[in-house]
Design a protein around this motif. Structure first.
Motif, short mmCIF file in Angstrom:
data_model
loop_
_atom_site.label_atom_id
_atom_site.label_comp_id
_atom_site.label_asym_id
_atom_site.label_seq_id
_atom_site.Cartn_x
_atom_site.Cartn_y
_atom_site.Cartn_z
N SER A 140 -62.57 51.14 51.92
CA SER A 140 -62.70 52.45 51.29
C SER A 140 -62.00 52.51 49.92
CB SER A 140 -62.11 53.52 52.21
OG SER A 140 -60.74 53.24 52.42
N TYR A 141 -62.39 53.48 49.13
CA TYR A 141 -61.71 53.80 47.87
C TYR A 141 -61.84 55.29 47.63
CZ TYR A 141 -66.48 53.63 45.93
OH TYR A 141 -67.81 53.84 45.69
N GLY A 195 -56.76 61.93 46.74
CA GLY A 195 -55.90 61.38 47.79
C GLY A 195 -55.72 62.37 48.93
N GLU A 196 -55.73 63.64 48.60
CA GLU A 196 -55.60 64.68 49.63
C GLU A 196 -56.74 64.58 50.65
OE1 GLU A 196 -54.52 68.09 51.76
OE2 GLU A 196 -53.31 66.76 50.48
N ASP A 197 -57.92 64.13 50.18
CA ASP A 197 -59.06 63.97 51.11
C ASP A 197 -58.76 62.91 52.17
OD1 ASP A 197 -60.60 65.94 49.97
OD2 ASP A 197 -61.55 64.58 48.54
N ILE A 198 -57.98 61.91 51.79
CA ILE A 198 -57.61 60.88 52.79
C ILE A 198 -56.75 61.54 53.87
CG2 ILE A 198 -56.33 58.73 53.16
CD1 ILE A 198 -57.11 57.83 50.39
N ASP A 199 -55.81 62.38 53.44
CA ASP A 199 -54.97 63.09 54.43
C ASP A 199 -55.82 64.03 55.29
OD1 ASP A 199 -52.77 61.78 53.53
OD2 ASP A 199 -52.06 63.40 52.24
N HIS A 218 -55.26 55.87 55.42
CA HIS A 218 -53.90 55.67 54.89
C HIS A 218 -53.89 55.97 53.38
CE1 HIS A 218 -49.98 54.16 53.94
NE2 HIS A 218 -49.73 54.09 55.24
N ARG A 219 -53.12 56.96 53.00
CA ARG A 219 -53.23 57.48 51.63
C ARG A 219 -52.83 56.49 50.54
NH1 ARG A 219 -52.21 63.58 49.65
NH2 ARG A 219 -52.35 63.20 47.43
N LEU A 239 -50.60 50.44 60.05
CA LEU A 239 -49.70 51.60 59.98
C LEU A 239 -50.40 52.87 60.45
CD1 LEU A 239 -47.87 50.85 56.60
CD2 LEU A 239 -46.82 50.94 58.87
N SER A 240 -51.69 52.99 60.16
CA SER A 240 -52.41 54.20 60.57
C SER A 240 -52.54 54.25 62.10
CB SER A 240 -53.80 54.26 59.91
OG SER A 240 -54.68 53.34 60.52
N GLY A 241 -52.74 53.10 62.73
CA GLY A 241 -52.81 53.05 64.20
C GLY A 241 -51.48 53.45 64.81
N TRP A 242 -50.40 52.92 64.25
CA TRP A 242 -49.06 53.27 64.75
C TRP A 242 -48.80 54.76 64.55
CZ3 TRP A 242 -45.83 48.69 62.29
CH2 TRP A 242 -46.06 47.55 63.04
N ARG A 243 -49.23 55.27 63.38
CA ARG A 243 -49.00 56.70 63.07
C ARG A 243 -49.63 57.59 64.13
NH1 ARG A 243 -52.56 57.65 58.42
NH2 ARG A 243 -54.07 58.06 60.05
N GLU A 244 -50.87 57.29 64.52
CA GLU A 244 -51.55 58.16 65.50
C GLU A 244 -50.98 57.97 66.90
OE1 GLU A 244 -53.25 60.69 64.37
OE2 GLU A 244 -52.82 59.79 62.42
#
Ligand SMILES: Cc1cc2nc3c(=O)[nH]c(=O)nc-3n(C[C@H](O)[C@H](O)[C@H](O)COP(=O)(O)OP(=O)(O)OC[C@H]3O[C@@H](n4cnc5c(N)ncnc54)[C@H](O)[C@@H]3O)c2cc1C
Length: 515
Positions: free
Chosen positions: A442-443, A450-454, A479-480, A491-496
């Motif tokens: 993604s890009y 970046g807010e759209d990623i959040d 991941h932003r 990191l995104s997997g750990w975050r959730e």
């Protein structure tokens, strides 16, 4: 709706806990499962993977006498603080030199190093001084493009338009002869194509300028896995019970905001029902969706029932997801010099300041940026080419023979050696055609932020009422600052996983990032 499937097995532990399903067995999904598995509240946990293998876009295959990385290639920013680097180091998957403090401290700014040799389409090699000078100018423009994140108004919508605008102004002052000026511009064109591979996009004109600098480059000289990147996901897999991950189980629709029941759990209701393509259904409390953004884009209207809130569906449509592919060529004998690591290929008829309308079939190979030389042995000589964008997607539609023929012609032309032996064989990735990926990474596209990623990462339902955290979103695209990378995905997997753990047990001591 089909049969309810939630059998016991090793993946089940005694006691009733929250039932969680992870969709997707890439590094984000595996990381989330491993983290949840360490917590007693999540005794009922499964990972559904659409394909026959784990790892997703981490895919190492044995071929041409060595390891071929069809997906992730490097650890970007291998230094302490990068969880992929730390895990790889812990499991002894890296070379000694890549672990050294010196390598970890290197600041590359995320720029690709200088090629060992640069060939131009007229069959000459370009002077190293000119390549170094042009690369340095190009990198300074990319660094400037990253600065708009600090608040200054972006003078153009896209990185491509910004760089071309600056280049046009600079080129007006060049006093070179016409052929030298053309060569400079052709080199710039190649560097923009390299950037397309880095960003996984067709054109840097599609990459939003203002948020471009949000992507964060960690220190460290990018390194590879001598035994294959997949060694990392294999290690995570090995720590999970064998039956926790169910392969060849594509999810068709996630029904949420419901009240689902199953005969085996009388009296219990589940807010989410995950329906698979084969008709199997999994009633659960929570689902962590880690499917690639490319898959979400294609199925946004049918993958969720009720459909996603408009804002969520919009960000899925707006964020960028393009294609970058690799083409491996195996040679009987190397035509490159010993020690050569990277061959750049420049087309003198291409310029970032001119648009040339041509048919893809006539020009697709001009998007190929060049080749990396893979570590060789006496009998194995392999080049790995990179190609992004629509040309890369077109390449996926060709046969191996057509690709091999075109690239043989390219190599003969640029080396000026019409008798250069053709490669023995070719092997390539086809990430755009892969039905459960639909591209590479993604890009932040023009029109998104970046807010759209959040926003993409925010769990559902959004009002936070009653049955909270029904659908959680992980995967690299969520991941932003590290989107498009393996460390961002992990990191995104750990975050959730941590989000679910905190819901269950606000006092929970979170397990550290170590495995
Ligand atoms: C060519 C290429 C080169 C790259 N190079 C690098 C690099 O050098 N360094 C780096 O850090 N990163 C690189 N990346 C990016 C990196 O590979 C990804 O960011 C990362 O692996 C993504 O992990 P993920 O878990 O988010 O997604 P994935 O690995 O894509 O995992 C998602 C999983 O979901 C499964 N799935 C999809 N739909 C369904 C469904 N309906 N039901 C069930 N399962 C489903 C998929 O089969 C897949 O296994 C590269 C990627 C590509 C393609």
């Amino acid at each position: 709706m089909g049969a309810m499937e939630w059998s016991g097995g090793q993946a089940e532990r005694p006691g009733r806990g929250r039932r969680v399903l992870v969709v997707g067995g890439g590094i984000a999904g595996l990381g989330a499962a491993q983290r949840l598995r360490a917590h007693r509240a999540f005794s009922q946990l499964r990972v559904l993977e659409a394909t026959a293998r784990a790892g997703g876009r981490i895919r190492s295959e044995r071929g041409f006498g060595g390891v071929l990385e069809l997906g992730a290639h490097w650890i970007h920013g291998p230094s302490r603080g990068n969880p992929v680097f730390e895990l790889a180091a812990e499991h002894r998957l890296l070379r000694e030199k890549d672990l050294s403090e010196e390598n970890q401290r290197m600041e590359t700014g995320g720029h690709v190093g200088l090629p060992s040799v640069t060939y131009a389409s007229s069959g000459v090699s370009v002077s190293r001084e000119l390549v170094a000078e042009t690369a340095s100018l190009f990198h300074s423009l990319i660094d400037q493009a990253r600065e708009f994140v600090r608040g200054a108004a972006a003078p153009a919508p896209s990185v491509g338009e910004y760089v071309r605008g600056a280049l046009r102004a600079l080129a007006a002052g060049w006093t070179d002869r016409e052929d030298a000026r053309r060569l400079r511009l052709a080199l710039m064109h190649n560097f923009l194509n390299v950037e397309c591979c880095v960003s996984g996009t067709h054109s840097m004109d599609l990459v939003a300028l203002a948020p471009f600098g949000e992507y964060t480059v960690l220190p460290g000289l990018d390194c590879t896995f001598p035994g294959g990147y997949q060694g990392l996901t294999n290690h995570i897999m090995a720590s999970l019970p064998e039956d926790m991950i169910i392969f060849n189980k594509p999810v068709k629709t996630i029904h949420w905001n419901g009240s689902f029941q199953e005969a085996a759990s009388p009296g219990e209701t589940f807010p989410v029902l995950v329906e698979c393509e084969d008709g199997g259904c999994f009633p659960v409390h929570h689902v962590i969706v880690t499917v690639p953004l490319g898959f979400l884009k294609e199925h946004v209207d049918t993958f969720f029932e009720p459909p996603l809130p408009t804002e969520k569906a919009d960000v899925i449509r707006k964020l960028g997801f393009g294609t970058n592919n690799k083409i491996f060529l195996e040679f009987e004998e190397p035509f490159w010099e010993p020690g050569c690591q990277h061959i750049q290929v420049v087309w003198e008829d291409m310029s970032p300041l001119e648009d040339v309308a041509s048919q893809l079939q006539d020009v697709w190979f001009k998007k190929l940026i060049g080749f990396w030389v893979l570590p060789s042995s006496e009998s194995v000589h392999v080049l790995c080419g990179f190609i992004a964008g629509l040309e890369s997607e077109f390449m996926e539609t060709l046969t191996d023979e057509e690709v091999l023929l075109s690239l043989t012609q390219v190599l003969r032309r640029v080396t000026g050696n019409a008798r250069l032996p053709a490669p023995r064989s070719v092997l390539r990735s086809r990430w755009h055609s892969a039905p459960y990926t639909r591209g590479s990474y993604s890009y932040v596209a023009v029109g998104s932020t970046g807010e759209d990623i959040d926003r993409l990462a925010r769990p559902l339902p959004e009002d936070g009422a009653e049955a909270q955290l029904q659908i959680l979103f992980a995967g690299e695209a969520t991941h932003r600052t590290f989107y498009s990378t393996t460390h961002g995905a992990l990191l995104s997997g750990w975050r959730e996983a941590d989000r679910l753990i905190a819901l269950q047990d606000p006092q929970a001591q979170q397990p550290g990032p170590q495995l």
